[in-house]
Enzyme design. Structure first.
Site: not given
Ligand SMILES: NC(=O)c1ccc[n+]([C@@H]2O[C@H](COP(=O)([O-])OP(=O)(O)OC[C@H]3O[C@@H](n4cnc5c(N)ncnc54)[C@H](O)[C@@H]3O)[C@@H](O)[C@H]2O)c1
Length: 305
Positions: A89, A176
């Protein structure tokens, strides 16, 4: 009027938005993504569902000005492909620290003074940075933290003991991420301490702890990302705020003694984190929490001037 903004419309942000719409939890939904084309596409895909679902909402697109009177902002920006590639992560740390700076400044400039729930990884380091940039009070900004890892632990323990995950209580605490740990002294099944039930050798606690910690990667290996469980966690937090539930749950909250955000039990209601709820830990668990806090602080400090 319940107004929510979702920033980052990838697998996670769109699933959160979809759950909010289907459950009728939002009246105005602000969708923001740096990828304009994707944001437009999601806007139309959601809008096309309105003729077939029992709820309706006004959707606004890519306008930070709309955050001024939003009740809740959910941050789910990132690049999950970086995590999927490395199985770590923290691969997203430099990417999302930068995002936290740019997005955080825009949130601040909008005059937003609601509740911010961060999902973006590494969750604790990013919520730390978002708080610093937005200047939101600590109670009004928190992360999903180990709420998801706790759900994974509940699933794993429930599976071994033939119980529904809801019958398993207790917490995964800390980061996490890799330094998280299940605080077994807090875990109960139907109110019975697990440490007693596990004495018969039925449960290998180390294995169960590992199942919770590695849960994301089992899913990511198969489909490249996770979405449903994290969305369920974020939406439960939204409900706790909107319904002022005073709900006791682990979240990434600011602990004064560590001067950083970390997964720890708190009570969530209409003002966000109403209070941190201290739990009694064994000396070993306390030491794991201390170590985890150190790990988070090192990550959160990266790239700081
Ligand atoms: N905390 C948790 O338990 C948990 C669980 C699952 C995923 N996540 C995290 O959540 C995040 C999103 O996951 P995902 O699978 O949707 O990723 P993803 O790559 O599918 O989507 C990320 C989105 O963010 C957008 N983005 C990037 N930079 C940006 C900015 N500056 N402003 C606005 N939008 C922006 C991208 O264009 C993309 O559409 C990741 O960091 C992932 O690791 C966290």
């Amino acid at each position: 009027m319940r107004k929510i903004a979702v920033i980052g419309l990838g697998n996670v942000g769109t699933t959160v938005a979809h759950d909010l719409l289907l459950r009728g939890l939002v009246d105005e939904l602000v969708l923001i993504d740096s990828n304009e084309k994707k944001a437009q596409a999601e806007y139309f895909d959601f809008s096309d569902s309105f003729a077939r679902i029992p709820n309706n909402a006004v959707i606004k697109l890519n306008d930070y000005g709309e955050l001024k009177d939003a009740d809740i902002v959910i941050t789910s920006f990132g690049d999950v492909a970086a995590t999927a590639k490395t199985g770590d992560r923290f691969a997203e740390l430099p990417i999302n620290l930068k995002n936290a700076e740019t997005v955080g400044q825009k949130i601040k400039a909008s005059g937003f003074d609601g509740i911010l729930i961060n999902i973006s990884n590494p969750c604790d380091a990013i919520v730390n940075r978002l708080q610093g940039v937005t200047g939101l009070p600590h109670n009004r900004i928190f992360g999903t933290g180990t709420f998801l890892d706790t759900a994974r632990m509940q699933r794993a323990v429930g599976h071994v003991f033939g119980e529904a995950p809801q019958n398993v209580s207790g917490f995964v605490l800390g980061e996490h991420g890799n330094s998280q740990f299940t605080a077994w002294s807090t875990v109960k099944i139907d109110g019975q301490p697990l440490t007693k039930l596990a004495d018969d050798g039925k449960a290998n606690l180390d294995e169960l702890d590992k199942t919770a910690r590695d849960g994301a990667f089992v899913v990511i290996e198969g489909k490249g990302y996770t979405c449903f469980a994290i969305a369920a966690c974020a939406v439960e937090m939204v409900q706790a705020v909107f319904a002022d539930l005073h709900q006791f749950m682990p979240a990434s909250v600011f602990l004064e003694q560590y001067d950083c955000y970390i997964g720890y039990p708190a009570v969530i209601g209409k003002d966000g984190v109403e209070r941190i709820q201290p739990v009694e830990l064994t000396a070993d668990e306390q030491s794991k929490l201390d170590q985890s806090a150190q790990t988070i602080k090192e990550k959160a400090a990266q790239g700081k001037n």
